[in-house]
Structure formats: structure tokens, C-alpha cells
Design a protein around this motif. Sequence first.
Motif, short mmCIF file in Angstrom:
data_model
loop_
_atom_site.label_atom_id
_atom_site.label_comp_id
_atom_site.label_asym_id
_atom_site.label_seq_id
_atom_site.Cartn_x
_atom_site.Cartn_y
_atom_site.Cartn_z
N ALA A 163 0.84 -1.21 0.00
CA ALA A 163 0.00 0.00 0.00
C ALA A 163 0.87 1.25 0.00
O ALA A 163 0.58 2.21 -0.72
CB ALA A 163 -0.93 0.00 1.21
N MET A 164 1.93 1.25 0.80
CA MET A 164 2.83 2.41 0.82
C MET A 164 3.42 2.65 -0.56
O MET A 164 3.50 3.78 -1.03
CB MET A 164 3.96 2.19 1.84
N GLU A 165 3.84 1.59 -1.20
CA GLU A 165 4.43 1.70 -2.53
C GLU A 165 3.39 2.16 -3.56
O GLU A 165 3.65 3.08 -4.34
CB GLU A 165 5.02 0.35 -2.95
N ASP A 166 2.22 1.53 -3.56
CA ASP A 166 1.18 1.87 -4.53
C ASP A 166 0.71 3.32 -4.38
O ASP A 166 0.41 3.98 -5.39
CB ASP A 166 -0.03 0.95 -4.38
N LEU A 167 0.63 3.80 -3.14
CA LEU A 167 0.13 5.16 -2.89
C LEU A 167 1.25 6.21 -2.91
O LEU A 167 0.99 7.40 -2.82
CB LEU A 167 -0.59 5.22 -1.54
N GLY A 168 2.49 5.76 -2.99
CA GLY A 168 3.60 6.70 -3.01
C GLY A 168 3.77 7.43 -1.69
O GLY A 168 4.12 8.60 -1.66
N LEU A 169 3.53 6.73 -0.59
CA LEU A 169 3.61 7.35 0.74
C LEU A 169 5.05 7.63 1.13
O LEU A 169 5.94 6.81 0.92
CB LEU A 169 2.99 6.44 1.80
#
Length: 71
Positions: free
Chosen positions: A32-38
Motif C-alpha cells: 500500500a505504501m508503494e502503490d500510494l507513493g507514501l
Amino acid sequence: MKYDRWVNNRWLAAAEIKLSLSPKLTKGSYLAMEDLGLEKLYIITPGIEKYAYESNIDVIGLRDFLNEIIR
């Protein structure tokens, strides 16, 4: 429950709530962090300690988290 901080239509940070004092993140959290660019993830726990889980992930108690996001 997730906390999200948006700037220019982009998430900068998010939070994941764990009921454990020694939380563990799942592979899904990292994806999720990677997909959302967090840039930052907070893991909110029932404890009062704040410490770095990884370079861009902090474990933090709810009170300190709320104080941090209202700045």
C-alpha cells in the motif's frame, strides 16, 4: 482506520492502528505504501512510546500522533 495527509492531491503520510505494543506490519502495508507513493507511515499503538520502526515508519501512541498531526 487510516489517517491520510494530502498535499497537492498526493498522500504524504498514512497511519495504521494496531492493538499490540509490539506491532508487526504485513506485506500488504508495504505494498500500500508503494502503490500510494507514501513518504511516511505511522503505526498507532495503545502505548506511549515513540520510536522508528524503519526509516520512514514510526510507531507512536495515539496522544502523540494527534499532537503531531495538528501542528
